[in-house]
Design an enzyme around this catalytic site. Structure first.
Site, PDB file in Angstrom:
ATOM      1  N   LYS B 134       0.851  -1.192   0.000  1.00 44.49           N
ATOM      2  CA  LYS B 134       0.000   0.000   0.000  1.00 44.49           C
ATOM      3  C   LYS B 134       0.888   1.243   0.000  1.00 44.49           C
ATOM      4  CE  LYS B 134      -3.858   1.880   2.769  1.00 44.49           C
ATOM      5  NZ  LYS B 134      -4.690   1.666   3.959  1.00 44.49           N
ATOM      6  N   SER B 209      -9.386   1.647   2.775  1.00 46.56           N
ATOM      7  CA  SER B 209      -8.426   2.432   2.034  1.00 46.56           C
ATOM      8  C   SER B 209      -7.330   1.599   1.385  1.00 46.56           C
ATOM      9  CB  SER B 209      -7.787   3.465   2.969  1.00 46.56           C
ATOM     10  OG  SER B 209      -7.016   2.839   3.966  1.00 46.56           O
ATOM     11  N   SER B 233      -9.921  -0.786   6.787  1.00 43.83           N
ATOM     12  CA  SER B 233      -9.184  -0.577   5.529  1.00 43.83           C
ATOM     13  C   SER B 233      -8.401  -1.783   5.026  1.00 43.83           C
ATOM     14  CB  SER B 233      -8.248   0.621   5.671  1.00 43.83           C
ATOM     15  OG  SER B 233      -8.988   1.821   5.683  1.00 43.83           O
TER      16      SER B 233
END
Lengths: 549, 549
Positions: B134, B209, B233
């Site tokens: 990420k 996210s 997330s």
């Protein structure tokens, strides 16, 4: 929460509370006259209140007491009575209790004796052992004033989680010990009972904020006591009374349902832990509480049982004389008094003599760290503590003005987050330093030996510098205090070549007076990485063995 | 920190970044035409970019890949090349990358192959395994924009601690995946690359996210990806893409040196963790990182190695069919869509059929908890996120307005402390509920089965209710998402007798459309007490075995 008795002045409330404590002491346990000597350590033996049996029982280690209670050789009622009597004497000499409840304690002891008679076995690992509690721990039916007059007048309806677990393990409660107003100073004075003093010299502080614990343990009115530490409050009273104490890392022992200052402040956590007369007694306490699985009751406790493998692995290193120990005499901000420097030197040379690897450690930016932790203590502009002080109209004690000035500004939320970020960065930089040894020397550092206070047991109202203690609260490192020696006017003359590193250094050093401090207890702290309690206790045990304690 | 390129509009900076990503994809890896279908899952097989070998390698579990890399049966360079190609295709289809660096990845792979040739053994437990990251994790030489245009333009000079440990274990880095602006929403859209979509239907969100991770893993352009979770997330993208993901408790895996929103906010911690295609792959990741002793590098990590004894003890219970599992269909605030209710029912009946003890669990005051955690997200009046948004002049994405309203007031420090105190009380009350089973039924609860989102993979801009996920961030419980089924227009008709519990409930249920959601992935979460990762992963593994995954 404020519990002000309607239409009473704070002075009357305070006087009424003092009378209650006094009334809780039976006449038979009253000492005839206040001794005129400054050192009252001998009074329990001489005052006539304690029998030979009482004196013997109260001089035993907790490990031996629980063993003899478990075999039936001692009765809980007898042990409890002995400690109640000695605690009563302690309070008359030192002014160390906020609550005294011998009847409840004896009732609890009777139940335990009955249990033992019925089942022929102890109820738990602390069966029948009296444990003293700092006046933040709640015991059903007693009061928790925590030194605030506004809090007087309400009986607790439940035990704190730690009290529940200790009770389940068989511990008996008989006293709640004094604290300074706000808890945020390392001496013990409040507007309820006044000042708690050091049994070795009434002119010296018993330390704080777990100062009542320091005093009562110092005179053996307790065998294990429970304190708390957000900036030295377990370790300073331990050091000032020639005792052992452990500041575990946050999350090792349960704090739930205890009273506190600045509740909800989580940037630097206050932690709870034992003060005692030996490392085995500290271990007995830790293991007994962990057996109760505190993480099932308090969400802040990490599910980490006693790790025997950790203790065993460090004991192997000890047996092979392979400990790697750093030490420092000062933190670059304040130079300790000569007795403390000598204390560090005693430990260093003893370890060196045995053959362990001991080397100088450079404290990593302690001034920065200490300033950071001070910002946290005052982050709310002292709103919380002054709300509780002002609720009764009582004045603030003079000691708090340095750390908790009511005119300090409140930090903004983003400032708090920034402080928290700086804390993390600082902790990580410290870990990097810790690992440097590993990298450069192919071996891991096991512990650091450091002063816990720049002074031996200090004269009243003179405690100024918390940095030796509070730096490890910021780092959340495990730290165990070990008594080392006593200040000695012959061995510890004033420094002739002292050059102050700054104002606070000058102030602290100016307080040193070889005559006034002669005989004051000197302890040091043994510090390990976060959550290294098993290892640090084992190292502290080895050090006290080497020192002949 | 703001790194604005002088005199460029945010639009130009954003366009330039998109061009850079596009240029990083070699022409041979470009797909000829954008497929017109909404489901692009078949494209990697059909687009001609990937060889048969590439397709086979990218379909293997990580556990098999590391085994074959460790025996020399596969070369790191070949495995890396296959994943780079598939990632390139994934980005062209789904818009899921912020950084793509196949050359650096192949150079790293070459070094590992050379190491292997020299030593005839792997460098560590992840030798040669590509891992997607990420865009919060820093990799030396790449950029971390985290979806903020103001952050574009600076190459990272060091790896995050987790990246360092993964690298040491032999992992290879080749991509950094997309996130929504601010990280604080469960869809993935920003002003740099626009929107990341779900490989099973471009009209559905990939979640957020860690949405780029969800998308790239969903189409197998990655075998293990690293996400973060402060309110779902990791778990939402896992559920929306039929994947497995774990939200460990805070302090289990190292977050140090990663970028983040609201840095220093410690009331509810964001945690880092893996998303993957199976539980054994999640375990491989966890064990490999813990072998690196992250607590020596990141002060927030608890010294807790992989506890095999914990895993073994729950496996005994599993073998004896003695699991005690609670479940709930809804939290009393928002009723999930019919496919989710069916998902819970599938798991419940499968566990019941096997013979485990499964019973209804009443969520304890989730509405209160969700309101509390929402206060924390917005505690600084959104100062931090709007500072970063405004630094470049870019607009806020529309999705954030519900949770992060710029007109929210900042909390006062004492309010923050009060929120933190309420959090502790709530966590403890939840533990009391957890222990009720123990008390009443003489046995311990092992896990709870719960929805992770009220919807299957959601249509764009429709994500409204975070409570199913965020409640366990507040509690800091361990939670593993397991894929269960897919929405089915025949099996999951609209509810005819729905009565809204409130406005948000009505809004969420109104979004359900059996036709539009047909085929959308449905996952559930398996939740255990704080720091119970070993146990919860074992239970999740058993559940996915029972479900035939």
């Amino acid at each position: 929460m404020q519990f002000i008795m309607a239409s009473m002045s704070w002075q009357s409330i305070s006087a009424e509370k003092r009378t209650q404590i006094e009334r809780a002491i039976p006449n038979d346990w009253k000492i005839r006259a206040s001794p005129s000597e400054e050192n009252v350590m001998h009074v329990p033996e001489q005052c006539g209140v304690l029998s030979h049996f009482d004196l013997e029982v109260t001089s035993l280690p907790a490990t031996e007491l629980v063993e003899r209670l478990a075999t039936g050789d001692l009765k809980a009622v007898d042990v409890t009575l002995s400690f109640c009597k000695r605690a009563a004497v302690a309070h008359q000499l030192l002014n160390c209790l906020h609550e005294f409840f011998p009847e409840a304690a004896l009732a609890q002891a009777k139940e335990l004796d009955e249990y033992y008679a019925r089942h022929n076995r102890p109820i738990g690992p602390l069966h029948g052992l009296p444990i003293s509690l700092k006046d933040q721990l709640r015991v059903k039916g007693t009061e928790t004033s925590m030194g605030y007059i506004a809090w007087i007048g309400k009986r607790d309806e439940t035990d704190s989680v730690l009290v529940k677990l200790l009770r389940k393990a068989g511990a008996i409660f008989y006293v709640k010990t004094s604290v300074p107003q706000t808890l945020m100073v390392c001496e013990t004075v409040n507007n309820i009972i006044g000042r708690t003093v050091n049994p070795r010299n009434k002119n010296w502080s018993c330390g704080g904020s777990s100062g009542g614990e320091g005093a009562i343990l110092g005179i053996r009115g307790s065998v294990i006591g429970v304190g708390t530490d957000i900036g030295g409050s377990i370790r300073i009273p331990a050091a000032f009374n020639s005792l052992f104490g452990i500041r575990s890392s946050h999350g090792r022992l349960p704090y739930a349902d205890m009273a506190n200052s600045m509740e909800g402040q989580e940037t630097v956590h206050s932690v709870v832990g034992p003060i005692a007369h030996s490392i085995p007694d500290l271990k007995l306490f830790m293991k007994s509480v962990l057996e109760g699985e505190p993480w099932k009751y308090d969400s802040k406790v990490i599910p980490l049982p006693w790790r025997q493998a950790e203790e065993d692995s460090i004991k192997m290193k000890i047996a092979r004389k392979e400990l790697n120990i750093g030490f420092y005499h000062h933190d670059g901000v304040v130079l300790p008094h000569p007795p403390i420097l000598r204390g560090i030197e005693i430990v260093r040379s003893a370890l060196e003599k045995v053959g362990h690897n001991i080397f100088p450690w450079t404290p990593y930016e302690h001034e920065f760290g200490v300033n950071l932790v001070n910002k946290i203590y005052a982050a709310d502009g002292c709103t919380d503590v002054y709300r509780n002080i002002n609720a009764s109209g009582e004045p603030a004690i003079p000691n708090i003005k340095d750390l908790l000035n009511p005119n300090l500004p409140k930090a903004d939320v983003n400032e708090i987050w920034d402080i928290q970020l700086q804390k993390w960065h600082y902790q990580r930089a410290y870990l990097d330093k810790w690992r440097e040894l590993e990298g450069n020397m192919g071996r891991e550092i096991d512990a650091i030996i450091a002063p816990i206070s720049p002074t031996a047991a200090i004269r009243h109202d003179k405690f100024k510098y918390y940095g030796y203690a509070s730096i490890f609260n910021l780092l959340d490192f495990s730290s165990v205090v070990v008594p080392v020696t006593f200040a000695d006017k012959e061995k510890d003359p004033k420094m002739s070549d002292f050059k102050a590193m700054g104002n606070i250094d000058a102030d602290v050093q100016a307080e040193y007076d070889p005559e006034a401090y002669h005989g004051a207890p000197v302890g040091v702290q043994i510090v390990g990485r976060r959550l290294s309690e098993e290892r640090i206790l084992a190292i502290a045990e080895e050090i006290s063995r080497i020192l002949g304690k």
